[in-house]
Motif scaffolding. Structure first.
Motif, PDB file in Angstrom:
ATOM      1  N   ILE A   1       0.839  -1.201   0.000  1.00 18.06           N
ATOM      2  CA  ILE A   1       0.000   0.000   0.000  1.00 18.06           C
ATOM      3  C   ILE A   1       0.872   1.249   0.000  1.00 18.06           C
ATOM      4  CG2 ILE A   1      -1.601   1.371   1.399  1.00 18.06           C
ATOM      5  CD1 ILE A   1      -2.971  -1.302   2.141  1.00 18.06           C
ATOM      6  N   LEU A   2       1.912   1.248   0.814  1.00 20.46           N
ATOM      7  CA  LEU A   2       2.823   2.391   0.834  1.00 20.46           C
ATOM      8  C   LEU A   2       3.570   2.527  -0.488  1.00 20.46           C
ATOM      9  CD1 LEU A   2       4.263   2.169   4.453  1.00 20.46           C
ATOM     10  CD2 LEU A   2       2.601   3.798   3.550  1.00 20.46           C
ATOM     11  N   THR A   3       3.956   1.402  -1.085  1.00 23.53           N
ATOM     12  CA  THR A   3       4.622   1.437  -2.381  1.00 23.53           C
ATOM     13  C   THR A   3       3.684   1.972  -3.458  1.00 23.53           C
ATOM     14  OG1 THR A   3       5.995  -0.445  -1.730  1.00 23.53           O
ATOM     15  CG2 THR A   3       5.874   0.057  -4.076  1.00 23.53           C
TER      16      THR A   3
ATOM     17  N   ALA B   1      -4.414   3.848  -3.707  1.00 28.34           N
ATOM     18  CA  ALA B   1      -3.237   3.159  -3.183  1.00 28.34           C
ATOM     19  C   ALA B   1      -3.635   1.909  -2.404  1.00 28.34           C
ATOM     20  CB  ALA B   1      -2.432   4.099  -2.298  1.00 28.34           C
ATOM     21  N   ILE B   2      -4.699   2.003  -1.630  1.00 30.92           N
ATOM     22  CA  ILE B   2      -5.169   0.832  -0.880  1.00 30.92           C
ATOM     23  C   ILE B   2      -5.634  -0.261  -1.836  1.00 30.92           C
ATOM     24  CG2 ILE B   2      -6.987  -0.001   0.673  1.00 30.92           C
ATOM     25  CD1 ILE B   2      -6.734   2.705   2.140  1.00 30.92           C
ATOM     26  N   ALA B   3      -6.403   0.112  -2.838  1.00 35.70           N
ATOM     27  CA  ALA B   3      -6.916  -0.873  -3.794  1.00 35.70           C
ATOM     28  C   ALA B   3      -5.782  -1.548  -4.558  1.00 35.70           C
ATOM     29  CB  ALA B   3      -7.889  -0.215  -4.762  1.00 35.70           C
ATOM     30  N   ILE B   4      -4.848  -0.769  -5.068  1.00 37.37           N
ATOM     31  CA  ILE B   4      -3.734  -1.338  -5.833  1.00 37.37           C
ATOM     32  C   ILE B   4      -2.808  -2.134  -4.925  1.00 37.37           C
ATOM     33  CG2 ILE B   4      -1.680  -0.749  -7.181  1.00 37.37           C
ATOM     34  CD1 ILE B   4      -3.286   1.700  -8.202  1.00 37.37           C
ATOM     35  N   GLY B   5      -2.452  -1.563  -3.777  1.00 36.69           N
ATOM     36  CA  GLY B   5      -1.531  -2.232  -2.859  1.00 36.69           C
ATOM     37  C   GLY B   5      -2.073  -3.544  -2.327  1.00 36.69           C
ATOM     38  N   TYR B   6      -3.349  -3.557  -1.958  1.00 39.55           N
ATOM     39  CA  TYR B   6      -3.959  -4.784  -1.451  1.00 39.55           C
ATOM     40  C   TYR B   6      -4.006  -5.861  -2.531  1.00 39.55           C
ATOM     41  CZ  TYR B   6      -7.342  -8.024   0.483  1.00 39.55           C
ATOM     42  OH  TYR B   6      -7.959  -9.161   0.931  1.00 39.55           O
ATOM     43  N   THR B   7      -4.331  -5.477  -3.748  1.00 40.63           N
ATOM     44  CA  THR B   7      -4.406  -6.439  -4.850  1.00 40.63           C
ATOM     45  C   THR B   7      -3.039  -7.041  -5.146  1.00 40.63           C
ATOM     46  OG1 THR B   7      -6.238  -5.182  -5.794  1.00 40.63           O
ATOM     47  CG2 THR B   7      -5.135  -6.753  -7.242  1.00 40.63           C
ATOM     48  N   VAL B   8      -2.011  -6.210  -5.203  1.00 45.14           N
ATOM     49  CA  VAL B   8      -0.660  -6.706  -5.462  1.00 45.14           C
ATOM     50  C   VAL B   8      -0.183  -7.587  -4.306  1.00 45.14           C
ATOM     51  CG1 VAL B   8       1.754  -6.008  -5.798  1.00 45.14           C
ATOM     52  CG2 VAL B   8      -0.083  -4.773  -6.953  1.00 45.14           C
TER      53      VAL B   8
ATOM     54  N   SER C   1       4.135   5.349  -5.628  1.00 44.11           N
ATOM     55  CA  SER C   1       4.131   5.279  -7.087  1.00 44.11           C
ATOM     56  C   SER C   1       3.062   6.179  -7.703  1.00 44.11           C
ATOM     57  CB  SER C   1       3.887   3.847  -7.548  1.00 44.11           C
ATOM     58  OG  SER C   1       4.908   3.011  -7.079  1.00 44.11           O
ATOM     59  N   LEU C   2       1.915   6.283  -7.056  1.00 49.12           N
ATOM     60  CA  LEU C   2       0.827   7.104  -7.593  1.00 49.12           C
ATOM     61  C   LEU C   2       1.167   8.592  -7.606  1.00 49.12           C
ATOM     62  CD1 LEU C   2      -2.379   5.467  -6.113  1.00 49.12           C
ATOM     63  CD2 LEU C   2      -1.766   5.674  -8.520  1.00 49.12           C
ATOM     64  N   GLN C   3       2.106   8.999  -6.798  1.00 49.69           N
ATOM     65  CA  GLN C   3       2.455  10.405  -6.767  1.00 49.69           C
ATOM     66  C   GLN C   3       3.217  10.838  -8.013  1.00 49.69           C
ATOM     67  OE1 GLN C   3       4.043  11.623  -3.029  1.00 49.69           O
ATOM     68  NE2 GLN C   3       2.259  10.878  -1.937  1.00 49.69           N
ATOM     69  N   ALA C   4       3.649   9.884  -8.812  1.00 56.24           N
ATOM     70  CA  ALA C   4       4.316  10.217 -10.071  1.00 56.24           C
ATOM     71  C   ALA C   4       3.305  10.505 -11.174  1.00 56.24           C
ATOM     72  CB  ALA C   4       5.221   9.067 -10.495  1.00 56.24           C
ATOM     73  N   VAL C   5       2.052  10.146 -10.956  1.00 57.68           N
ATOM     74  CA  VAL C   5       1.015  10.370 -11.959  1.00 57.68           C
ATOM     75  C   VAL C   5       0.579  11.829 -11.899  1.00 57.68           C
ATOM     76  CG1 VAL C   5      -1.307   9.714 -12.700  1.00 57.68           C
ATOM     77  CG2 VAL C   5       0.233   7.993 -11.765  1.00 57.68           C
ATOM     78  N   ARG C   6       0.525  12.460 -13.043  1.00 60.50           N
ATOM     79  CA  ARG C   6       0.138  13.878 -13.115  1.00 60.50           C
ATOM     80  C   ARG C   6      -1.380  13.974 -13.265  1.00 60.50           C
ATOM     81  NH1 ARG C   6       1.198  18.105 -17.676  1.00 60.50           N
ATOM     82  NH2 ARG C   6       0.885  19.990 -16.470  1.00 60.50           N
ATOM     83  N   THR C   7      -2.041  14.275 -12.163  1.00 62.39           N
ATOM     84  CA  THR C   7      -3.500  14.306 -12.165  1.00 62.39           C
ATOM     85  C   THR C   7      -4.061  15.726 -12.026  1.00 62.39           C
ATOM     86  OG1 THR C   7      -3.534  13.959  -9.786  1.00 62.39           O
ATOM     87  CG2 THR C   7      -3.701  12.005 -11.175  1.00 62.39           C
ATOM     88  N   ASP C   8      -3.204  16.727 -12.105  1.00 64.26           N
ATOM     89  CA  ASP C   8      -3.697  18.090 -11.915  1.00 64.26           C
ATOM     90  C   ASP C   8      -4.702  18.510 -12.990  1.00 64.26           C
ATOM     91  OD1 ASP C   8      -1.738  18.037 -13.807  1.00 64.26           O
ATOM     92  OD2 ASP C   8      -0.771  19.903 -13.190  1.00 64.26           O
ATOM     93  N   THR C   9      -4.658  17.856 -14.139  1.00 65.14           N
ATOM     94  CA  THR C   9      -5.644  18.172 -15.179  1.00 65.14           C
ATOM     95  C   THR C   9      -6.976  17.463 -14.942  1.00 65.14           C
ATOM     96  OG1 THR C   9      -4.810  16.384 -16.563  1.00 65.14           O
ATOM     97  CG2 THR C   9      -3.858  18.558 -16.910  1.00 65.14           C
ATOM     98  N   LEU C  10      -6.962  16.414 -14.149  1.00 64.32           N
ATOM     99  CA  LEU C  10      -8.190  15.658 -13.883  1.00 64.32           C
ATOM    100  C   LEU C  10      -8.943  16.155 -12.648  1.00 64.32           C
ATOM    101  CD1 LEU C  10      -6.798  12.057 -14.481  1.00 64.32           C
ATOM    102  CD2 LEU C  10      -8.166  13.429 -16.047  1.00 64.32           C
ATOM    103  N   ILE C  11      -8.221  16.721 -11.700  1.00 59.85           N
ATOM    104  CA  ILE C  11      -8.823  17.157 -10.446  1.00 59.85           C
ATOM    105  C   ILE C  11      -9.265  18.618 -10.572  1.00 59.85           C
ATOM    106  CG2 ILE C  11      -8.440  17.436  -7.959  1.00 59.85           C
ATOM    107  CD1 ILE C  11      -8.321  14.539  -8.889  1.00 59.85           C
ATOM    108  N   LYS C  12     -10.459  18.897 -10.092  1.00 58.83           N
ATOM    109  CA  LYS C  12     -10.964  20.273 -10.128  1.00 58.83           C
ATOM    110  C   LYS C  12     -10.173  21.155  -9.152  1.00 58.83           C
ATOM    111  CE  LYS C  12     -15.732  19.103 -11.233  1.00 58.83           C
ATOM    112  NZ  LYS C  12     -17.121  19.155 -10.755  1.00 58.83           N
TER     113      LYS C  12
END
Length: 76
Positions: free
Chosen positions: A19-21, A51-58, A25-36
């Motif tokens: 989850i921490l990983t 992060a919880i969803a991806i981390g738990y699945t992995v 990793s998600l902080q490298a994604v540029r989401t400023d155009t998607l978020i209001k």
């Protein structure tokens, strides 16, 4: 320490690690155009939930993979 206690501890550490990983990793994604604009709390919540969803699945994948290898060696 019993086997069940050890497996639970390994699973807990694995979940937290992945989850921490995923959060890192998600902080490298540029989401400023998607978020209001001015919706920072919602964006942070979205990051945490993703992060919880991806981390738990992995983590589940790796734990299941290790269990499968253990069972394979048991049958050999």
């Amino acid at each position: 320490m019993t086997l069940t206690t050890l497996q639970s501890l390994i699973a807990l550490v694995s979940h937290i690690f992945f989850i921490l990983t995923a959060f890192w990793s998600l902080q490298a994604v540029r989401t400023d155009t998607l978020i209001k604009k001015y919706h920072i709390p919602q964006a942070r919540t979205l990051y945490i939930l993703a992060a919880i969803a991806i981390g738990y699945t992995v983590s589940q994948f790796f734990l299941d993979f290790i269990l499968s290898i253990q069972q394979l060696f048991f049958f050999l």
